[in-house]
Design a protein around this motif. Structure first.
Motif, PDB file in Angstrom:
ATOM      1  N   ARG A  40       0.841  -1.199   0.000  1.00 33.81           N
ATOM      2  CA  ARG A  40       0.000   0.000   0.000  1.00 33.81           C
ATOM      3  C   ARG A  40       0.875   1.248   0.000  1.00 33.81           C
ATOM      4  O   ARG A  40       2.081   1.187   0.237  1.00 33.81           O
ATOM      5  N   GLY A  41       0.236   2.377  -0.262  1.00 35.05           N
ATOM      6  CA  GLY A  41       0.903   3.667  -0.172  1.00 35.05           C
ATOM      7  C   GLY A  41       0.015   4.599   0.624  1.00 35.05           C
ATOM      8  O   GLY A  41      -1.150   4.814   0.281  1.00 35.05           O
ATOM      9  N   THR A  42       0.555   5.149   1.699  1.00 35.84           N
ATOM     10  CA  THR A  42      -0.255   5.925   2.638  1.00 35.84           C
ATOM     11  C   THR A  42       0.126   7.394   2.599  1.00 35.84           C
ATOM     12  O   THR A  42       1.306   7.745   2.676  1.00 35.84           O
ATOM     13  N   LEU A  43      -0.887   8.252   2.493  1.00 36.30           N
ATOM     14  CA  LEU A  43      -0.677   9.694   2.517  1.00 36.30           C
ATOM     15  C   LEU A  43      -1.127  10.239   3.865  1.00 36.30           C
ATOM     16  O   LEU A  43      -2.263  10.056   4.276  1.00 36.30           O
ATOM     17  N   CYS A  44      -0.216  10.906   4.554  1.00 38.25           N
ATOM     18  CA  CYS A  44      -0.518  11.562   5.826  1.00 38.25           C
ATOM     19  C   CYS A  44      -0.920  13.002   5.532  1.00 38.25           C
ATOM     20  O   CYS A  44      -0.131  13.769   4.970  1.00 38.25           O
ATOM     21  N   VAL A  45      -2.145  13.360   5.915  1.00 36.08           N
ATOM     22  CA  VAL A  45      -2.764  14.625   5.520  1.00 36.08           C
ATOM     23  C   VAL A  45      -2.946  15.535   6.731  1.00 36.08           C
ATOM     24  O   VAL A  45      -3.302  15.074   7.826  1.00 36.08           O
ATOM     25  N   SER A  46      -2.713  16.827   6.544  1.00 34.40           N
ATOM     26  CA  SER A  46      -2.898  17.816   7.601  1.00 34.40           C
ATOM     27  C   SER A  46      -4.306  18.395   7.565  1.00 34.40           C
ATOM     28  O   SER A  46      -4.947  18.448   6.507  1.00 34.40           O
ATOM     29  N   SER A  47      -4.773  18.856   8.732  1.00 36.76           N
ATOM     30  CA  SER A  47      -6.120  19.419   8.831  1.00 36.76           C
ATOM     31  C   SER A  47      -6.127  20.868   9.308  1.00 36.76           C
ATOM     32  O   SER A  47      -7.142  21.552   9.186  1.00 36.76           O
ATOM     33  N   GLN A  48      -5.016  21.335   9.866  1.00 37.24           N
ATOM     34  CA  GLN A  48      -4.915  22.701  10.353  1.00 37.24           C
ATOM     35  C   GLN A  48      -3.527  23.251  10.066  1.00 37.24           C
ATOM     36  O   GLN A  48      -2.572  22.490   9.901  1.00 37.24           O
ATOM     37  N   VAL A  49      -3.430  24.566  10.015  1.00 38.06           N
ATOM     38  CA  VAL A  49      -2.127  25.230   9.977  1.00 38.06           C
ATOM     39  C   VAL A  49      -1.706  25.420  11.420  1.00 38.06           C
ATOM     40  O   VAL A  49      -2.277  26.235  12.146  1.00 38.06           O
ATOM     41  N   GLY A  50      -0.731  24.635  11.864  1.00 37.54           N
ATOM     42  CA  GLY A  50      -0.356  24.635  13.269  1.00 37.54           C
ATOM     43  C   GLY A  50      -1.298  23.754  14.065  1.00 37.54           C
ATOM     44  O   GLY A  50      -1.997  22.899  13.521  1.00 37.54           O
ATOM     45  N   CYS A  51      -1.339  23.953  15.377  1.00 33.65           N
ATOM     46  CA  CYS A  51      -2.188  23.129  16.232  1.00 33.65           C
ATOM     47  C   CYS A  51      -2.418  23.870  17.541  1.00 33.65           C
ATOM     48  O   CYS A  51      -1.587  24.678  17.956  1.00 33.65           O
ATOM     49  N   THR A  52      -3.517  23.569  18.187  1.00 34.72           N
ATOM     50  CA  THR A  52      -3.860  24.237  19.442  1.00 34.72           C
ATOM     51  C   THR A  52      -3.707  23.351  20.667  1.00 34.72           C
ATOM     52  O   THR A  52      -3.922  23.796  21.782  1.00 34.72           O
ATOM     53  N   LEU A  53      -3.314  22.064  20.481  1.00 31.32           N
ATOM     54  CA  LEU A  53      -3.364  21.115  21.578  1.00 31.32           C
ATOM     55  C   LEU A  53      -2.109  21.096  22.442  1.00 31.32           C
ATOM     56  O   LEU A  53      -2.138  20.609  23.570  1.00 31.32           O
ATOM     57  N   ASN A  54      -0.986  21.576  21.932  1.00 30.12           N
ATOM     58  CA  ASN A  54       0.244  21.703  22.722  1.00 30.12           C
ATOM     59  C   ASN A  54       0.716  20.391  23.342  1.00 30.12           C
ATOM     60  O   ASN A  54       1.212  20.374  24.483  1.00 30.12           O
ATOM     61  N   CYS A  55       0.589  19.289  22.617  1.00 32.62           N
ATOM     62  CA  CYS A  55       1.116  18.018  23.120  1.00 32.62           C
ATOM     63  C   CYS A  55       2.635  18.163  23.261  1.00 32.62           C
ATOM     64  O   CYS A  55       3.318  18.543  22.306  1.00 32.62           O
ATOM     65  N   SER A  56       3.160  17.841  24.424  1.00 31.70           N
ATOM     66  CA  SER A  56       4.532  18.217  24.750  1.00 31.70           C
ATOM     67  C   SER A  56       5.585  17.469  23.947  1.00 31.70           C
ATOM     68  O   SER A  56       6.701  17.962  23.783  1.00 31.70           O
ATOM     69  N   PHE A  57       5.247  16.281  23.439  1.00 24.91           N
ATOM     70  CA  PHE A  57       6.223  15.486  22.692  1.00 24.91           C
ATOM     71  C   PHE A  57       6.127  15.718  21.189  1.00 24.91           C
ATOM     72  O   PHE A  57       6.913  15.172  20.421  1.00 24.91           O
TER      73      PHE A  57
END
Length: 360
Positions: A104-121
């Motif tokens: 298979r070939g998988t495309l990882c797609v973005s949904s926002q410019v940046g992020c608001t969740l601030n996950c530390s890792f």
């Protein structure tokens, strides 16, 4: 309509496209033809839509566009992973990554410019949320990948891009309406025709929208879990303070039956040395997910500049996976891909921002 305010047809759903074509005095049949040209054949020029009357092609070109997203940068790894930094008309940039595998070939797609969740890792978590992507901008990532891969072949067995994961920049469920609209376009059998069985939406746990996602889209669900205690997950994934682990797992128990019986909820678990990788953590993970049809993706941490976290050593990762597998759950260890091309999510965008600042 002047050229600089032409509306892009990419991202319109079938109803909206039919309405746009009707305004030009044409039938819904023409809208269906145009839909297939855009999403089945991959045409980006109205003049190449050869089964449309010349008069309609002229009217389309006067009022509308099929403009593709701009490529700020493309990197290709030694393992053939491709990463693109893509720029939209307002100059904001996001990332998309294509990961080729044998089957298979998988495309990882973005949904926002940046992020608001601030996950530390997470490297993207160091970037402020700028805005949500539109449905058209989400679909544009898929179209770009197919263009770049020369993948406009409708025969499914010959496709290079077979799977989509909403695991790029941003939290998909905090941009639900645009993500849902885009995925419905991507799944439509008259166009791109990517089955919901081959689409996975990853969320940090926006509980109120998980059930809606199951009812309306029915795609695979992946949960960015990464910890088995609320105190630790509050640090790693701060949205946990609002939607704690117990409530999140209850939502997963409700979600799984919305899928066909062989579908599972995937739990993503990044391995952080000395943080969440003990044998006790593995045993608690097994206890927590009891009763949920599940698979656990064990993810070696991909270190990025500035982070204090380290990846767990290989022996620890293997032991963690063994405990989970012995409890009856699939626990594949994700093989790192594209590490030579700034593979951590958000890293390529950060490098671009630094270069722009240094040039001013």
């Amino acid at each position: 309509m002047s050229e600089n305010i032409k509306k892009n047809l990419i991202g319109l759903d079938k109803v909206e496209l039919a309405a746009a074509i009707k305004e030009l005095g044409e039938s819904s049949f023409r809208a269906k033809q145009i839909w297939q040209w855009i999403y089945r054949i991959g045409i980006a020029d109205f003049n190449h839509m050869t089964n449309l009357p010349a008069s309609l092609r002229e009217k389309l070109a006067e009022s509308y566009t099929l403009e593709r997203v701009q490529v700020s940068k493309e990197l290709i790894s030694f393992d053939e992973t491709r990463k693109w930094l893509l720029k939209f008309s307002d100059t904001n940039e996001i990332e998309a990554v294509f990961i080729p595998e044998k089957t298979r070939g998988t495309l990882c797609v973005s949904s926002q410019v940046g992020c608001t969740l601030n996950c530390s890792f997470c490297h993207t978590g160091t970037q402020n949320l700028v805005r949500n992507l539109t449905a058209g901008e989400i679909v544009a990532q898929v179209l770009h990948a197919k263009d770049s891969l020369s993948d406009w072949n409708f025969k499914e067995e010959n496709r290079k891009l077979t799977n989509i994961v909403m695991m790029g920049m941003g939290e998909p469920l905090l941009n639900y309406d645009n993500v849902a609209k885009a995925l419905k376009i991507v799944m439509d059998p008259d166009g791109l025709g990517i089955s919901k069985r081959k689409i996975t939406l990853s969320t940090s746990g926006i509980i109120p929208l998980i059930e809606k996602c199951g009812d309306e889209l029915g795609v695979n669900l992946a949960i960015s879990l990464h910890a088995v205690r609320d105190d630790l997950r509050n640090t790693l994934v701060p949205i946990n303070k609002k939607y704690p682990i117990k409530d999140l797992l209850n939502a997963c128990r409700k979600y799984a039956p919305t899928q066909n019986s062989f579908r599972k909820v995937t739990f993503e678990y990044v391995m952080l040395k000395g943080v969440n990788d003990s044998k006790q953590d593995a045993k608690e993970l097994v206890r927590l997910i009891e009763g949920i049809p599940a698979k656990i993706n064990i993810i070696p941490f991909n270190k990025w500049p500035g982070t204090e976290y380290q990846c767990s050593d290989n022996r620890t990762i293997q032991e963690f996976a063994r405990i989970v597998e012995d409890a009856g759950y699939m626990s594949p260890i994700r093989r790192p891909r594209g590490q030579d091309i700034l593979a951590a999510c958000g890293q390529l965008k950060s490098e671009s921002i630094k270069l722009r600042k240094s040039a001013t």
